[in-house]
Write a protein that holds these residues in place. Structure first.
Motif, PDB file in Angstrom:
ATOM      1  N   PRO A 143       0.819  -6.629  -2.304  1.00  0.00           N
ATOM      2  CA  PRO A 143       1.080  -7.271  -1.010  1.00  0.00           C
ATOM      3  C   PRO A 143       2.509  -7.752  -0.810  1.00  0.00           C
ATOM      4  O   PRO A 143       2.983  -7.848   0.323  1.00  0.00           O
ATOM      5  CB  PRO A 143       0.085  -8.438  -1.002  1.00  0.00           C
ATOM      6  N   ASP A 144       3.245  -8.068  -1.896  1.00  0.00           N
ATOM      7  CA  ASP A 144       4.636  -8.489  -1.742  1.00  0.00           C
ATOM      8  C   ASP A 144       5.605  -7.316  -1.823  1.00  0.00           C
ATOM      9  O   ASP A 144       6.827  -7.496  -1.902  1.00  0.00           O
ATOM     10  CB  ASP A 144       5.009  -9.548  -2.771  1.00  0.00           C
ATOM     11  N   GLY A 170       0.786  -1.229   0.000  1.00  0.00           N
ATOM     12  CA  GLY A 170       0.000   0.000   0.000  1.00  0.00           C
ATOM     13  C   GLY A 170       0.816   1.275   0.000  1.00  0.00           C
ATOM     14  O   GLY A 170       0.258   2.358   0.198  1.00  0.00           O
ATOM     15  N   VAL A 171       2.133   1.187  -0.219  1.00  0.00           N
ATOM     16  CA  VAL A 171       2.971   2.391  -0.289  1.00  0.00           C
ATOM     17  C   VAL A 171       2.613   3.183  -1.554  1.00  0.00           C
ATOM     18  O   VAL A 171       2.509   2.616  -2.646  1.00  0.00           O
ATOM     19  CB  VAL A 171       4.465   2.023  -0.314  1.00  0.00           C
ATOM     20  N   HIS A 172       2.420   4.497  -1.423  1.00  0.00           N
ATOM     21  CA  HIS A 172       2.145   5.348  -2.581  1.00  0.00           C
ATOM     22  C   HIS A 172       3.453   5.644  -3.312  1.00  0.00           C
ATOM     23  O   HIS A 172       4.389   6.201  -2.729  1.00  0.00           O
ATOM     24  CB  HIS A 172       1.480   6.654  -2.149  1.00  0.00           C
ATOM     25  N   VAL A 173       3.501   5.269  -4.595  1.00  0.00           N
ATOM     26  CA  VAL A 173       4.662   5.543  -5.446  1.00  0.00           C
ATOM     27  C   VAL A 173       4.223   6.603  -6.454  1.00  0.00           C
ATOM     28  O   VAL A 173       3.457   6.323  -7.376  1.00  0.00           O
ATOM     29  CB  VAL A 173       5.144   4.271  -6.163  1.00  0.00           C
ATOM     30  N   ILE A 174       4.685   7.830  -6.262  1.00  0.00           N
ATOM     31  CA  ILE A 174       4.236   8.960  -7.076  1.00  0.00           C
ATOM     32  C   ILE A 174       5.369   9.373  -8.008  1.00  0.00           C
ATOM     33  O   ILE A 174       6.505   9.581  -7.580  1.00  0.00           O
ATOM     34  CB  ILE A 174       3.817  10.149  -6.194  1.00  0.00           C
ATOM     35  N   TYR A 175       5.057   9.484  -9.295  1.00  0.00           N
ATOM     36  CA  TYR A 175       6.068   9.861 -10.279  1.00  0.00           C
ATOM     37  C   TYR A 175       5.450  10.802 -11.313  1.00  0.00           C
ATOM     38  O   TYR A 175       4.294  10.675 -11.689  1.00  0.00           O
ATOM     39  CB  TYR A 175       6.634   8.625 -10.989  1.00  0.00           C
ATOM     40  N   GLY A 176       6.228  11.785 -11.751  1.00  0.00           N
ATOM     41  CA  GLY A 176       5.737  12.706 -12.768  1.00  0.00           C
ATOM     42  C   GLY A 176       4.545  13.495 -12.274  1.00  0.00           C
ATOM     43  O   GLY A 176       4.246  13.577 -11.086  1.00  0.00           O
ATOM     44  N   ILE A 203      -9.929  -8.470  -0.303  1.00  0.00           N
ATOM     45  CA  ILE A 203     -10.207  -9.400  -1.402  1.00  0.00           C
ATOM     46  C   ILE A 203      -9.083  -9.329  -2.424  1.00  0.00           C
ATOM     47  O   ILE A 203      -8.601 -10.347  -2.920  1.00  0.00           O
ATOM     48  CB  ILE A 203     -11.564  -9.065  -2.048  1.00  0.00           C
ATOM     49  N   ASN A 204      -8.703  -8.118  -2.765  1.00  0.00           N
ATOM     50  CA  ASN A 204      -7.528  -7.865  -3.592  1.00  0.00           C
ATOM     51  C   ASN A 204      -7.020  -6.480  -3.228  1.00  0.00           C
ATOM     52  O   ASN A 204      -7.455  -5.896  -2.238  1.00  0.00           O
ATOM     53  CB  ASN A 204      -7.854  -7.994  -5.096  1.00  0.00           C
ATOM     54  N   ARG A 205      -6.109  -5.929  -4.018  1.00  0.00           N
ATOM     55  CA  ARG A 205      -5.506  -4.647  -3.663  1.00  0.00           C
ATOM     56  C   ARG A 205      -6.487  -3.497  -3.752  1.00  0.00           C
ATOM     57  O   ARG A 205      -6.188  -2.387  -3.302  1.00  0.00           O
ATOM     58  CB  ARG A 205      -4.295  -4.367  -4.548  1.00  0.00           C
ATOM     59  N   ARG A 206      -7.680  -3.722  -4.308  1.00  0.00           N
ATOM     60  CA  ARG A 206      -8.648  -2.645  -4.490  1.00  0.00           C
ATOM     61  C   ARG A 206      -9.936  -2.833  -3.695  1.00  0.00           C
ATOM     62  O   ARG A 206     -10.623  -1.862  -3.398  1.00  0.00           O
ATOM     63  CB  ARG A 206      -8.986  -2.505  -5.975  1.00  0.00           C
ATOM     64  N   LEU A 208     -22.246  -4.823   7.618  1.00  0.00           N
ATOM     65  CA  LEU A 208     -21.360  -5.456   6.641  1.00  0.00           C
ATOM     66  C   LEU A 208     -21.130  -4.470   5.507  1.00  0.00           C
ATOM     67  O   LEU A 208     -22.090  -3.898   4.973  1.00  0.00           O
ATOM     68  CB  LEU A 208     -21.974  -6.750   6.114  1.00  0.00           C
ATOM     69  N   ARG A 209     -19.869  -4.268   5.138  1.00  0.00           N
ATOM     70  CA  ARG A 209     -19.542  -3.252   4.140  1.00  0.00           C
ATOM     71  C   ARG A 209     -18.569  -3.812   3.095  1.00  0.00           C
ATOM     72  O   ARG A 209     -17.597  -4.489   3.435  1.00  0.00           O
ATOM     73  CB  ARG A 209     -18.914  -2.039   4.817  1.00  0.00           C
ATOM     74  N   LEU A 210     -18.851  -3.479   1.847  1.00  0.00           N
ATOM     75  CA  LEU A 210     -17.917  -3.726   0.745  1.00  0.00           C
ATOM     76  C   LEU A 210     -17.384  -2.373   0.307  1.00  0.00           C
ATOM     77  O   LEU A 210     -18.153  -1.488  -0.081  1.00  0.00           O
ATOM     78  CB  LEU A 210     -18.608  -4.422  -0.426  1.00  0.00           C
ATOM     79  N   SER A 211     -16.080  -2.197   0.375  1.00  0.00           N
ATOM     80  CA  SER A 211     -15.481  -0.916   0.006  1.00  0.00           C
ATOM     81  C   SER A 211     -14.401  -1.132  -1.039  1.00  0.00           C
ATOM     82  O   SER A 211     -13.793  -2.206  -1.128  1.00  0.00           O
ATOM     83  CB  SER A 211     -14.893  -0.215   1.240  1.00  0.00           C
ATOM     84  N   GLY A 212     -14.173  -0.091  -1.831  1.00  0.00           N
ATOM     85  CA  GLY A 212     -13.183  -0.182  -2.893  1.00  0.00           C
ATOM     86  C   GLY A 212     -12.403   1.095  -3.035  1.00  0.00           C
ATOM     87  O   GLY A 212     -12.874   2.182  -2.692  1.00  0.00           O
TER      88      GLY A 212
END
Length: 748
Positions: free
Chosen positions: A54-55, A39-45, A709-712, A742-746
């Motif tokens: 996750p890895d 979850g690290v933000h990699v900002i470029y340009g 569930i996944n990265r999003r 119960l919540r589904l978030s993205g």
């Protein structure tokens, strides 16, 4: 034919771009444990970015040339690298992030109207991040505030460090701001909690103590600033859909319903930067079939935020924020009785409400290099309340607020913040009558840094209020403060601030009947005033993989002419005949002292991240004699001595979980009319006996668990009031029973 040529040109452009681009990939890890960071933000340009998987890995394509890359993650120091990327080349860049002292360098703006680290402040401030609100499924700002030690909201009435009691929902001693602009009702002088846009919040900043020098009337007790998020180089879309259900109360006899009591909500927010323009859109929908009969609610809110950075004039930014909400609800006023009818509203007080609320906020900002900043901001705010059954309570208002602020660096060791504001309001009401008001104010604050580790601030404000062409006296107020860095992570502070509050239209002119309760007007009510002082220490620490901070402070507050609704015999404004009821009076003289401590801690165990936040507040709230200035020994009404919380969060792999504890001691004193066997039984049947057996304080336990569930996408379950404790706010106002959501978030 033209279409075919267009397709060919597009393909050619894509191929040319592909031939001129290179690739960057790598892995981000913890510098001490070598564990991957997700979850690290990699900002470029400009306008580009990604987050690590996750890895800990990341990758992106970029046009050939020199590119700056920034790695940002909460709890770690930001790392910035510059790379020269050649066409068709792949560069591997692995980064190890070092931990930083947990939360000690959070950036806030509310305390001194300029960006500043919390460690440099002269006052106590609590910062709440959006991630916390999302994790525990906070439904509105009122619920959020009740989770902060030393802060309580009784049926819409906010109190910080015991500065307020309960005044039937009118007149607030705590000022609510959205992006630094006041959001208070022009008629009742109260906070519209449902309208505060949590779906677009970046963080919430709570100032504890008198803040009238910088923010004026209603900041007598403190300030809550809701800061909305700005677009970044990474376009971001977030959403959630949620559904929940109320359990039955511990005493089954109080469960009046036969079908499930369900609540649901949905939220959407999108932020992006398109060229020189930032755009934000937010939507929130909520519906609740309440656990209390005749207390259902539903509303929808939409907001648009546009900010344009001028390409011709460096430092010039302008735009507008627009929000609107439509609400249908039935407020819970009086119960039927303390037994089977405790969660049923007395039909004599039932009244449905349709409410429309909107704001429009145009602004212009100009930053000249790093030495001067000019801000011109406006807020147009309107509200209409329509009661289908009780038309005599219909009301609407329109207010316009304008503010100019200048920040100037006079010298290397001296900064000036100054400005002035003006507001105009119109109230059209069958409840309060028709009124108009004008408020004018000017303020200035100097901050000096005579030596490297010492900061000194001093400020003054002049303000005058006018209602129906009757001018109040010009009010001068002052503040001062000092902050000294005694060590690398040790900060000492002390402050003094004066405050005041003009009475609201409702406190002066309200005249109505709610069930068996009659409200009388009082046009002679006077402004409240007071001051507060505090001293404190903030200590940060790092011990291997453990980092955190401790904040301890002691405070003292004196307020006079505090407005309270008192029961008595009052003349009817129409007939002149006196009768029993409530009327706003300058009665309370408040003296409050106490202490607060907050402890935050963060530690990583390989791939498991843990964080803990513990807070405790103690207040001693008593009346004092206006003649002797000494304590009378009589407790102030609707205050508690003790409040505390503990939040523990654990995340590892795809699981995020937490435990949240909230404790409050008993209410020290309430209005005698509710405890009298005759009047108490008439207003709230069964309440005198109920209060004696139930006013014992309470401990609430909430828990949450989420699965990535996944990265999003994330699915989460929250249980609030796990042990199903029955507890009460103001008299007759039993708070939510155990409930599940119960919540589904993205996040995209």
């Amino acid at each position: 034919m033209r279409f075919a040529w267009s397709i060919l040109l597009f393909i050619h452009a894509v191929l040319c771009f592909a031939q001129n681009e290179g690739f960057v990939r790598g892995r981000v890890t913890d510098a001490d444990t070598q564990e991957p960071l997700f979850g690290v933000h990699v900002i470029y340009g400009k306008g580009s970015g990604t987050i690590t998987s996750p890895d800990g890995s990341y990758s992106f394509a970029v046009r050939a040339g020199t590119v700056g890359i920034s790695f940002q993650f909460v709890g770690y120091k930001t790392v910035t690298e510059s790379l020269k990327v050649k066409a068709k080349d792949t560069i591997v860049l692995n980064v190890a992030l070092e931990t930083d002292v947990y939360q000690i360098d959070q950036i806030v703006v509310s305390a001194d109207r300029m960006e500043k680290k919390t460690s440099d402040l002269t006052v106590t401030m609590k910062v709440i991040k959006q991630e916390y609100l999302s994790r525990i499924h906070i439904k509105d700002a009122e619920e959020m505030m009740n989770r902060i030690p030393g802060v309580e909201v009784l049926d819409g009435q906010a109190s910080v460090r015991g500065g307020s009691g309960f005044s039937y929902g009118v007149g607030s001693r705590v000022l609510a701001l959205v992006d630094g602009l006041p959001l208070m009702a022009a008629d009742g002088g109260n906070i519209k909690w449902n309208f505060l846009p949590l779906e677009q919040i970046n963080q919430v900043e709570v100032i504890k103590g008198a803040s009238s020098v910088l923010y004026g009337s209603s900041a007598l007790n403190g300030v809550i600033n809701f800061r909305t998020a700005d677009a970044t180089n990474i376009p971001q879309t977030t959403f959630f859909v949620e559904s929940g259900i109320f359990d039955k109360p511990e005493e089954k006899i109080k469960a009046w319903w036969h079908s499930p009591r369900i609540f649901s909500s949905a939220s959407f927010s999108h932020l992006r930067r398109a060229g020189f323009t930032d755009v934000g859109v937010g939507l929130y929908l909520f519906k609740e079939n309440s656990y209390r009969k005749f207390n259902d609610e539903e509303y929808g809110r939409v907001s648009v935020k546009i900010k344009h950075h001028s390409a011709k004039k460096e430092g010039l930014v302008y735009g507008a924020n627009v929000s609107a909400e439509r609400t249908y609800k039935t407020d819970f006023v009086l119960w039927e009785n303390a037994g089977a009818g405790a969660l049923k509203q007395d039909t004599s007080s039932v009244s449905s409400l349709y409410q429309t609320f909107f704001t429009a906020d145009p602004f212009v900002s100009l930053v000249r290099n790093t030495s001067a900043r000019h801000d011109l901001r406006f807020r147009i705010l309107g509200c209409e309340n329509s009661f289908p059954v009780r038309k005599q309570n219909d009301a609407r208002f329109l207010s316009a607020y304008g503010e100019y602020q200048m920040g100037k660096k006079i010298a290397d060791v001296l900064q000036l913040i100054s400005g002035f504001s003006a507001s105009y309001s119109m109230v059209d009401s069958r409840f309060f009558g028709d009124h108009h008001g004008i408020n004018l104010a000017g303020f200035a604050q100097l901050e000096a840094q005579p030596v490297k580790k010492l900061r000194v601030v001093a400020g003054v404000r002049l303000e005058q209020n006018s209602l129906d062409d009757v001018n109040d006296k010009i009010v001068p107020v002052f503040r001062s403060g000092i902050n000294f860095q005694a060590g690398e992570y040790t900060f000492l502070r002390a402050s003094f601030g004066q405050g005041y509050r003009y009475p609201s239209v409702a406190e002066k002119h309200a005249s109505t009947t709610l069930g068996s309760v009659k409200i009388y007007p009082n046009t002679g009510i006077q402004p409240e005033k007071g001051w507060s002082a505090e001293t404190g220490i903030k200590q940060g620490f790092m011990l291997g993989q453990t980092s955190g901070q401790v904040d301890l402070c002691f405070f003292y507050t004196r307020n006079s002419n505090m407005i309270e609704f008192l029961f008595g015999l009052y003349p009817d404004p129409v007939t002149g005949i006196s009768g029993p009821g409530f009327r706003a009076e300058n009665f309370e003289q408040a003296m409050i002292y106490g202490s607060e401590i907050e402890f935050t801690l963060s530690r990583n165990f390989n791939r498991i991240r843990t964080a803990m936040d513990v807070g405790y507040s103690y207040i001693y709230p008593v009346e004092f004699s206006r003649y002797t200035g000494e304590s009378t020994g009589q407790y102030l009404k609707y205050r508690r001595k003790h409040s505390g919380n503990m939040n523990i969060s654990i995340s590892g792999g795809k699981i995020v979980t937490g435990l949240h504890l909230f404790a409050r001691s008993r209410i020290l004193r309430i209005d005698d009319i509710f405890l009298n066997e005759v009047t108490g039984e008439q207003i709230l049947p069964g309440f005198p006996a109920y209060w004696k057996s139930h006013n014992k304080g309470y401990l609430l336990v909430d828990t949450d668990i989420g699965y990535l569930i996944n990265r999003r996408l994330t699915v989460s379950l929250v249980v609030k009031n796990l042990t199903n404790v029955e507890y009460m706010g103001r008299p007759g106002d039993i708070q939510p029973v155990r409930n599940f959501s119960l919540r589904l978030s993205g996040r995209f």
